[in-house]
Scaffold this motif. Structure first.
Motif: not given
Ligand code: ZN
Length: 247
Positions: A195-197, A209-213, A216
Protein backbone atom coordinates in the motif's frame (compact mmCIF):
# COMPACT_ATOMS: atom_id res chain seq x y z
CA UNK A 1 30.72 -15.73 -9.20
CA UNK A 2 27.47 -17.34 -8.13
CA UNK A 3 24.60 -16.65 -5.78
CA UNK A 4 22.00 -13.92 -5.89
CA UNK A 5 21.20 -10.52 -4.45
CA UNK A 6 17.46 -9.85 -4.18
CA UNK A 7 16.03 -6.33 -4.11
CA UNK A 8 13.62 -6.90 -1.25
CA UNK A 9 11.29 -4.03 -0.33
CA UNK A 10 8.87 -5.89 1.94
CA UNK A 11 6.10 -6.01 -0.69
CA UNK A 12 4.32 -8.90 -2.40
CA UNK A 13 6.38 -8.90 -5.59
CA UNK A 14 9.81 -8.77 -4.00
CA UNK A 15 8.83 -11.41 -1.40
CA UNK A 16 7.87 -13.73 -4.27
CA UNK A 17 11.19 -12.92 -5.98
CA UNK A 18 13.01 -13.77 -2.76
CA UNK A 19 11.35 -17.21 -2.67
CA UNK A 20 12.14 -17.65 -6.39
CA UNK A 21 15.82 -16.94 -5.70
CA UNK A 22 15.94 -19.21 -2.62
CA UNK A 23 14.48 -21.99 -4.75
CA UNK A 24 17.30 -21.65 -7.32
CA UNK A 25 20.47 -20.38 -5.73
CA UNK A 26 22.56 -21.82 -2.92
CA UNK A 27 23.36 -18.43 -1.49
CA UNK A 28 20.98 -15.46 -1.44
CA UNK A 29 21.47 -12.02 0.07
CA UNK A 30 18.97 -9.17 0.27
CA UNK A 31 18.99 -5.40 0.03
CA UNK A 32 16.32 -2.80 0.76
CA UNK A 33 16.28 0.94 0.17
CA UNK A 34 15.18 3.72 2.46
CA UNK A 35 14.52 6.66 0.13
CA UNK A 36 12.00 8.64 2.14
CA UNK A 37 9.06 6.69 0.71
CA UNK A 38 5.68 7.61 2.18
CA UNK A 39 5.07 3.89 2.83
CA UNK A 40 8.37 3.57 4.67
CA UNK A 41 6.63 1.18 7.04
CA UNK A 42 7.11 -1.45 4.29
CA UNK A 43 10.68 -1.74 5.58
CA UNK A 44 9.35 -3.13 8.89
CA UNK A 45 7.59 -5.91 6.98
CA UNK A 46 10.98 -7.02 5.60
CA UNK A 47 12.22 -8.21 8.98
CA UNK A 48 9.12 -10.31 9.66
CA UNK A 49 9.17 -11.93 6.23
CA UNK A 50 12.92 -12.63 6.39
CA UNK A 51 12.59 -14.23 9.83
CA UNK A 52 9.74 -16.50 8.82
CA UNK A 53 10.96 -17.45 5.36
CA UNK A 54 14.08 -18.92 6.98
CA UNK A 55 11.97 -21.74 8.40
CA UNK A 56 10.57 -22.76 5.01
CA UNK A 57 12.07 -25.58 2.92
CA UNK A 58 15.87 -25.42 3.29
CA UNK A 59 15.84 -21.69 2.75
CA UNK A 60 17.31 -20.86 6.16
CA UNK A 61 20.62 -22.42 5.05
CA UNK A 62 20.65 -20.38 1.86
CA UNK A 63 19.61 -16.98 3.17
CA UNK A 64 22.56 -14.74 3.97
CA UNK A 65 23.22 -11.13 4.81
CA UNK A 66 20.52 -8.44 4.68
CA UNK A 67 21.18 -4.71 4.41
CA UNK A 68 19.22 -1.49 4.06
CA UNK A 69 20.81 1.34 2.08
CA UNK A 70 20.03 4.92 2.99
CA UNK A 71 19.04 6.66 -0.26
CA UNK A 72 17.34 9.58 1.46
CA UNK A 73 18.83 11.88 -1.14
CA UNK A 74 16.50 10.33 -3.76
CA UNK A 75 13.47 11.43 -1.74
CA UNK A 76 14.94 14.92 -1.36
CA UNK A 77 15.64 15.53 -5.04
CA UNK A 78 12.44 13.98 -6.46
CA UNK A 79 9.09 15.75 -6.39
CA UNK A 80 6.63 12.86 -6.38
CA UNK A 81 3.62 11.59 -4.44
CA UNK A 82 5.69 8.64 -3.25
CA UNK A 83 8.32 10.84 -1.61
CA UNK A 84 6.30 13.83 -0.42
CA UNK A 85 2.90 14.65 0.97
CA UNK A 86 0.79 15.21 -2.15
CA UNK A 87 -2.40 13.59 -3.43
CA UNK A 88 -2.08 10.63 -5.78
CA UNK A 89 -2.87 11.76 -9.32
CA UNK A 90 -1.82 11.46 -12.94
CA UNK A 91 1.05 13.79 -13.85
CA UNK A 92 1.26 15.88 -17.04
CA UNK A 93 3.51 13.16 -18.49
CA UNK A 94 0.59 10.73 -18.33
CA UNK A 95 2.38 8.68 -15.66
CA UNK A 96 1.12 8.32 -12.08
CA UNK A 97 2.74 10.97 -9.87
CA UNK A 98 3.94 8.11 -7.65
CA UNK A 99 6.61 7.42 -10.29
CA UNK A 100 10.04 8.34 -8.86
CA UNK A 101 12.13 9.01 -11.99
CA UNK A 102 15.04 6.62 -12.31
CA UNK A 103 14.29 4.85 -9.02
CA UNK A 104 14.87 1.33 -10.29
CA UNK A 105 17.92 2.43 -12.30
CA UNK A 106 19.49 3.72 -9.08
CA UNK A 107 18.40 0.72 -7.00
CA UNK A 108 19.85 -1.73 -9.51
CA UNK A 109 23.08 0.25 -9.88
CA UNK A 110 23.62 0.30 -6.11
CA UNK A 111 22.69 -3.39 -6.00
CA UNK A 112 25.28 -4.08 -8.71
CA UNK A 113 27.95 -2.37 -6.64
CA UNK A 114 27.08 -4.63 -3.69
CA UNK A 115 26.85 -7.76 -5.89
CA UNK A 116 30.26 -6.97 -7.39
CA UNK A 117 31.85 -6.72 -3.95
CA UNK A 118 30.08 -9.82 -2.63
CA UNK A 119 30.75 -11.96 -5.71
CA UNK A 120 27.04 -12.45 -6.45
CA UNK A 121 26.24 -13.01 -10.12
CA UNK A 122 22.45 -12.69 -10.17
CA UNK A 123 20.52 -9.57 -9.15
CA UNK A 124 16.82 -10.30 -8.74
CA UNK A 125 14.16 -7.59 -9.00
CA UNK A 126 10.35 -7.75 -8.99
CA UNK A 127 9.79 -5.25 -11.79
CA UNK A 128 7.01 -6.21 -14.19
CA UNK A 129 5.47 -4.70 -17.30
CA UNK A 130 2.37 -6.89 -17.48
CA UNK A 131 -0.25 -5.29 -15.21
CA UNK A 132 2.00 -2.53 -13.91
CA UNK A 133 1.57 1.18 -13.24
CA UNK A 134 3.38 2.28 -16.41
CA UNK A 135 6.69 3.13 -14.72
CA UNK A 136 9.19 3.20 -17.61
CA UNK A 137 12.05 1.84 -15.50
CA UNK A 138 10.08 -1.39 -14.92
CA UNK A 139 10.13 -2.26 -18.61
CA UNK A 140 12.01 -5.23 -19.97
CA UNK A 141 14.01 -3.12 -22.45
CA UNK A 142 15.09 -0.76 -19.65
CA UNK A 143 16.40 -3.66 -17.57
CA UNK A 144 18.18 -5.28 -20.51
CA UNK A 145 19.83 -1.96 -21.43
CA UNK A 146 20.89 -1.39 -17.83
CA UNK A 147 22.38 -4.88 -17.62
CA UNK A 148 24.55 -4.08 -20.66
CA UNK A 149 25.57 -0.70 -19.21
CA UNK A 150 26.44 -2.18 -15.80
CA UNK A 151 28.50 -4.98 -17.28
CA UNK A 152 30.39 -2.59 -19.55
CA UNK A 153 30.84 0.00 -16.83
CA UNK A 154 31.93 -2.49 -14.16
CA UNK A 155 33.73 -4.93 -16.45
CA UNK A 156 31.81 -7.85 -15.04
CA UNK A 157 29.08 -10.32 -16.03
CA UNK A 158 26.10 -9.69 -13.78
CA UNK A 159 22.66 -10.99 -14.74
CA UNK A 160 19.57 -8.92 -13.92
CA UNK A 161 16.82 -11.46 -13.23
CA UNK A 162 13.15 -10.41 -13.57
CA UNK A 163 11.01 -13.45 -12.78
CA UNK A 164 7.79 -11.40 -12.72
CA UNK A 165 8.31 -9.42 -15.94
CA UNK A 166 5.72 -11.30 -17.99
CA UNK A 167 3.28 -12.48 -15.33
CA UNK A 168 0.29 -10.63 -13.91
CA UNK A 169 -0.54 -10.28 -10.23
CA UNK A 170 -2.72 -13.40 -10.20
CA UNK A 171 0.15 -15.42 -11.68
CA UNK A 172 2.48 -13.91 -9.08
CA UNK A 173 0.29 -15.44 -6.34
CA UNK A 174 0.30 -18.75 -8.23
CA UNK A 175 4.09 -18.63 -8.48
CA UNK A 176 4.39 -18.07 -4.72
CA UNK A 177 2.11 -21.06 -4.13
CA UNK A 178 4.26 -23.24 -6.39
CA UNK A 179 7.42 -22.15 -4.59
CA UNK A 180 6.33 -22.31 -0.97
CA UNK A 181 2.77 -23.60 -0.80
CA UNK A 182 0.08 -22.26 1.49
CA UNK A 183 2.64 -21.25 4.12
CA UNK A 184 4.33 -18.83 1.75
CA UNK A 185 1.16 -17.36 0.28
CA UNK A 186 -0.18 -16.80 3.80
CA UNK A 187 3.07 -15.14 4.85
CA UNK A 188 2.90 -12.86 1.80
CA UNK A 189 -0.80 -12.17 2.26
CA UNK A 190 -0.62 -11.28 5.93
CA UNK A 191 2.82 -9.71 6.38
CA UNK A 192 3.96 -7.99 3.16
CA UNK A 193 2.93 -4.41 2.53
CA UNK A 194 2.30 -2.92 -0.90
CA UNK A 195 0.00 0.00 0.00
CA UNK A 196 1.27 3.45 -1.04
CA UNK A 197 -0.44 4.93 2.01
CA UNK A 198 1.48 2.56 4.29
CA UNK A 199 -1.79 1.45 5.90
CA UNK A 200 -0.87 -1.45 8.20
CA UNK A 201 -4.06 -1.34 10.28
CA UNK A 202 -6.71 -2.24 7.71
CA UNK A 203 -6.75 -5.98 7.11
CA UNK A 204 -8.45 -7.22 3.97
CA UNK A 205 -8.88 -10.67 2.47
CA UNK A 206 -5.95 -9.85 0.15
CA UNK A 207 -3.75 -8.41 2.89
CA UNK A 208 -3.10 -5.14 4.69
CA UNK A 209 -3.72 -1.82 2.95
CA UNK A 210 -6.03 1.15 2.49
CA UNK A 211 -7.87 -0.59 -0.35
CA UNK A 212 -8.04 2.62 -2.35
CA UNK A 213 -4.57 3.50 -3.66
CA UNK A 214 -3.42 2.15 -7.06
CA UNK A 215 -1.06 -0.37 -5.38
CA UNK A 216 -3.91 -1.79 -3.27
CA UNK A 217 -6.13 -1.89 -6.33
CA UNK A 218 -3.59 -3.97 -8.27
CA UNK A 219 -3.04 -6.28 -5.32
CA UNK A 220 -6.76 -6.83 -4.65
CA UNK A 221 -7.58 -7.48 -8.31
CA UNK A 222 -4.72 -9.97 -8.65
CA UNK A 223 -5.66 -11.80 -5.45
CA UNK A 224 -9.33 -12.10 -6.44
CA UNK A 225 -8.41 -13.39 -9.90
CA UNK A 226 -6.00 -15.93 -8.42
CA UNK A 227 -8.74 -17.21 -6.10
CA UNK A 228 -11.21 -17.44 -9.01
CA UNK A 229 -8.68 -19.35 -11.12
CA UNK A 230 -8.09 -21.74 -8.20
CA UNK A 231 -11.83 -22.38 -7.82
CA UNK A 232 -12.23 -22.96 -11.56
CA UNK A 233 -9.29 -25.40 -11.55
CA UNK A 234 -10.65 -27.40 -8.60
CA UNK A 235 -14.12 -27.57 -10.18
CA UNK A 236 -12.59 -28.78 -13.44
CA UNK A 237 -10.59 -31.42 -11.61
CA UNK A 238 -13.67 -32.54 -9.64
CA UNK A 239 -15.74 -32.89 -12.79
CA UNK A 240 -12.82 -34.78 -14.38
CA UNK A 241 -12.78 -37.26 -11.47
CA UNK A 242 -16.52 -37.79 -11.57
CA UNK A 243 -17.52 -37.61 -15.20
CA UNK A 244 -21.25 -37.46 -15.72
CA UNK A 245 -22.15 -40.40 -17.96
CA UNK A 246 -23.75 -39.38 -21.22
CA UNK A 247 -27.27 -40.59 -21.85
ZN1 ZN B 1 -3.32 1.41 -0.34
Amino acid sequence: MSGALVLFSGGQDSATCLAWALDRFDHVETVGFDYGQRHRVELDARTVVLDRIRSMNDWGDRLGEDRILDLGVLGKISDTALTSDMALATAASGLPNTCVPGRNLLFLTFAATIAYRRGLKHIVTGVCETDYSGYPDCRDDTIKALQVALNLGMKTRLVLETPLMWVDKAQTWALAEDLGGHGLTELIRTETLTCYQGDTETRNEWGRGCGECPACDLRRTGFERWKQLGKAASQASLSGCNPIPSE
